[in-house]
Design a protein around this motif. Structure first.
Motif, PDB file in Angstrom:
ATOM      1  N   PHE A 138      -2.957  14.354  -7.387  1.00  0.00           N
ATOM      2  CA  PHE A 138      -3.534  13.018  -7.520  1.00  0.00           C
ATOM      3  C   PHE A 138      -4.530  12.786  -6.379  1.00  0.00           C
ATOM      4  N   PRO A 139      -5.713  13.372  -6.486  1.00  0.00           N
ATOM      5  CA  PRO A 139      -6.682  13.239  -5.396  1.00  0.00           C
ATOM      6  C   PRO A 139      -7.219  11.816  -5.270  1.00  0.00           C
ATOM      7  N   LEU A 140      -7.459  11.402  -4.033  1.00  0.00           N
ATOM      8  CA  LEU A 140      -8.060  10.100  -3.761  1.00  0.00           C
ATOM      9  C   LEU A 140      -9.536  10.151  -4.151  1.00  0.00           C
ATOM     10  N   ALA A 141     -10.041   9.084  -4.787  1.00  0.00           N
ATOM     11  CA  ALA A 141     -11.452   9.038  -5.197  1.00  0.00           C
ATOM     12  C   ALA A 141     -12.228   7.949  -4.473  1.00  0.00           C
ATOM     13  N   GLY A 142     -11.560   7.043  -3.793  1.00  0.00           N
ATOM     14  CA  GLY A 142     -12.268   5.998  -3.061  1.00  0.00           C
ATOM     15  C   GLY A 142     -11.494   4.693  -3.072  1.00  0.00           C
ATOM     16  N   ASP A 149      -3.845 -12.330  -7.778  1.00  0.00           N
ATOM     17  CA  ASP A 149      -2.835 -13.218  -7.212  1.00  0.00           C
ATOM     18  C   ASP A 149      -3.455 -14.288  -6.302  1.00  0.00           C
ATOM     19  N   GLY A 150      -4.688 -14.687  -6.624  1.00  0.00           N
ATOM     20  CA  GLY A 150      -5.342 -15.725  -5.853  1.00  0.00           C
ATOM     21  C   GLY A 150      -5.863 -15.283  -4.498  1.00  0.00           C
ATOM     22  N   ARG A 151      -6.073 -13.975  -4.312  1.00  0.00           N
ATOM     23  CA  ARG A 151      -6.571 -13.493  -3.023  1.00  0.00           C
ATOM     24  C   ARG A 151      -7.295 -12.154  -3.185  1.00  0.00           C
ATOM     25  N   THR A 152      -8.021 -11.748  -2.135  1.00  0.00           N
ATOM     26  CA  THR A 152      -8.696 -10.449  -2.127  1.00  0.00           C
ATOM     27  C   THR A 152      -7.674  -9.369  -1.806  1.00  0.00           C
ATOM     28  N   VAL A 153      -7.717  -8.288  -2.564  1.00  0.00           N
ATOM     29  CA  VAL A 153      -6.755  -7.195  -2.392  1.00  0.00           C
ATOM     30  C   VAL A 153      -7.503  -5.866  -2.257  1.00  0.00           C
ATOM     31  N   ALA A 154      -6.779  -4.849  -1.844  1.00  0.00           N
ATOM     32  CA  ALA A 154      -7.347  -3.496  -1.774  1.00  0.00           C
ATOM     33  C   ALA A 154      -7.080  -2.779  -3.085  1.00  0.00           C
ATOM     34  N   ALA A 155      -8.117  -2.131  -3.608  1.00  0.00           N
ATOM     35  CA  ALA A 155      -7.964  -1.308  -4.807  1.00  0.00           C
ATOM     36  C   ALA A 155      -8.291   0.129  -4.422  1.00  0.00           C
ATOM     37  N   LEU A 156      -7.278   0.981  -4.473  1.00  0.00           N
ATOM     38  CA  LEU A 156      -7.442   2.401  -4.161  1.00  0.00           C
ATOM     39  C   LEU A 156      -7.510   3.175  -5.471  1.00  0.00           C
ATOM     40  N   VAL A 157      -8.445   4.086  -5.545  1.00  0.00           N
ATOM     41  CA  VAL A 157      -8.680   4.808  -6.795  1.00  0.00           C
ATOM     42  C   VAL A 157      -8.231   6.252  -6.641  1.00  0.00           C
ATOM     43  N   TYR A 158      -7.389   6.682  -7.575  1.00  0.00           N
ATOM     44  CA  TYR A 158      -6.911   8.066  -7.631  1.00  0.00           C
ATOM     45  C   TYR A 158      -7.227   8.630  -9.009  1.00  0.00           C
ATOM     46  N   HIS A 163      -7.990  11.289 -15.966  1.00  0.00           N
ATOM     47  CA  HIS A 163      -7.397   9.953 -15.936  1.00  0.00           C
ATOM     48  C   HIS A 163      -7.639   9.255 -14.593  1.00  0.00           C
ATOM     49  N   VAL A 164      -7.894   7.979 -14.665  1.00  0.00           N
ATOM     50  CA  VAL A 164      -8.110   7.155 -13.475  1.00  0.00           C
ATOM     51  C   VAL A 164      -6.859   6.319 -13.216  1.00  0.00           C
ATOM     52  N   ILE A 165      -6.463   6.248 -11.948  1.00  0.00           N
ATOM     53  CA  ILE A 165      -5.350   5.395 -11.532  1.00  0.00           C
ATOM     54  C   ILE A 165      -5.893   4.359 -10.554  1.00  0.00           C
ATOM     55  N   ASN A 166      -5.718   3.104 -10.864  1.00  0.00           N
ATOM     56  CA  ASN A 166      -6.041   2.036  -9.932  1.00  0.00           C
ATOM     57  C   ASN A 166      -4.748   1.603  -9.244  1.00  0.00           C
ATOM     58  N   LEU A 167      -4.770   1.614  -7.908  1.00  0.00           N
ATOM     59  CA  LEU A 167      -3.624   1.173  -7.129  1.00  0.00           C
ATOM     60  C   LEU A 167      -4.031  -0.088  -6.356  1.00  0.00           C
ATOM     61  N   PHE A 168      -3.469  -1.234  -6.729  1.00  0.00           N
ATOM     62  CA  PHE A 168      -3.761  -2.502  -6.076  1.00  0.00           C
ATOM     63  C   PHE A 168      -2.691  -2.793  -5.032  1.00  0.00           C
ATOM     64  N   VAL A 169      -3.125  -3.097  -3.807  1.00  0.00           N
ATOM     65  CA  VAL A 169      -2.185  -3.307  -2.701  1.00  0.00           C
ATOM     66  C   VAL A 169      -2.557  -4.582  -1.949  1.00  0.00           C
ATOM     67  N   TRP A 170      -1.557  -5.386  -1.608  1.00  0.00           N
ATOM     68  CA  TRP A 170      -1.747  -6.565  -0.755  1.00  0.00           C
ATOM     69  C   TRP A 170      -0.385  -6.999  -0.194  1.00  0.00           C
ATOM     70  N   PRO A 171      -0.372  -7.830   0.839  1.00  0.00           N
ATOM     71  CA  PRO A 171       0.895  -8.220   1.458  1.00  0.00           C
ATOM     72  C   PRO A 171       1.823  -8.928   0.476  1.00  0.00           C
ATOM     73  N   ALA A 172       3.102  -8.612   0.583  1.00  0.00           N
ATOM     74  CA  ALA A 172       4.102  -9.242  -0.273  1.00  0.00           C
ATOM     75  C   ALA A 172       4.569 -10.557   0.347  1.00  0.00           C
ATOM     76  N   ALA A 173       4.871 -11.522  -0.508  1.00  0.00           N
ATOM     77  CA  ALA A 173       5.394 -12.800  -0.023  1.00  0.00           C
ATOM     78  C   ALA A 173       6.798 -12.625   0.549  1.00  0.00           C
ATOM     79  N   ASP A 174       7.508 -11.654   0.007  1.00  0.00           N
ATOM     80  CA  ASP A 174       8.870 -11.364   0.467  1.00  0.00           C
ATOM     81  C   ASP A 174       8.910  -9.930   0.958  1.00  0.00           C
TER      82      ASP A 174
END
Length: 228
Positions: A138-142, A149-158, A163-174
């Motif tokens: 699963f090589p990283l592509a950028g 969720d009402g905010r700016t998040v990071a989208a990492l592409v693999y 096939h393209v995988i979008n990985l969305f990451v942001w701080p959890a409320a809990d």
């Protein structure tokens, strides 16, 4: 033969005597007439119309109750909010499809996680974990900025082959750790979990087993200090 006036009068009196009404008949007739007049003066309502009216009002009452219940149920359903996980799943899927249609997968296109991770500095109020999984298929592509969720998040592409995988990451409320949960939307597979104070959503047209394997590898690598 002619009859004298005296004889005619005698005959009439005899006839009248034979047809005189019995004594007290006139009094009884008067009493009966007065009773009928009293009944007519205060009539009793007929029972049938009353029953019909009562049934009509009862029917209207039941109809009103049923209509009110139906409207109440409709309002409750309309007012019930969509569960957060479902709303996020829809947003994640929409953003994934949008990135494929716009051919804008990455603001920083690189397979080097040392180049991708610093790119987010100053653009986000958190530092997303960026892991290189090329050795695992699963090589990283950028990476790019996205909005969820009402905010700016990071989208990492693999990638996994074509096939393209979008990985969305942001701080959890809990900060509580949540094990991966698999779901599907519009023909895409989704896996989301919470770990290390971050929530992550992975989405792709990969099959469920492959996407779950991708999520397991990420969770394993981000659990070590070297991945941060």
């Amino acid at each position: 033969m002619s009859m004298s006036d005296e004889e005619l009068g005698t005959l009439i009196r005899r006839h009248a005597a034979r047809h005189m009404p019995p004594e007290g008949l006139a009094a009884r007739i008067g009493q009966a007439v007065r009773a009928e007049e009293a009944v007519a003066a205060s009539p009793t309502p007929a029972p049938a119309p009353v029953r019909r009216n009562r049934g009509l009002w009862q029917g209207l009452a039941w109809f009103g109750t049923g209509a009110a219940t139906a409207w109440g149920l409709a309002l409750v359903l309309l007012a019930t909010p969509v569960p957060p996980s479902d709303a996020l799943a829809e947003g994640v899927t929409a953003n994934h499809v949008r990135s494929l249609m716009a051919s804008h997968l990455a603001d920083v296109a690189s397979s080097d996680h040392h180049a991708v991770k610093p790119w987010f500095a100053g653009k986000l109020d958190f530092s997303p974990p960026v892991v290189d999984l090329a050795a695992e298929g699963f090589p990283l592509a950028g990476g790019r900025l996205d909005y969820l969720d009402g905010r700016t998040v990071a989208a990492l592409v693999y990638r996994s082959g074509p096939h393209v995988i979008n990985l969305f990451v942001w701080p959890a409320a809990d900060a509580k750790v949540q094990a991966p949960v698999l779901s599907a939307r519009q023909g895409y597979q989704l896996v989301h979990w919470t770990q290390g104070g971050m929530q992550a959503w992975a989405v792709s047209d990969l099959n469920a087993a492959e996407l779950q394997n991708f999520a397991a590898l990420l969770r394993e690598r981000t659990a070590t200090p070297a991945a941060k």
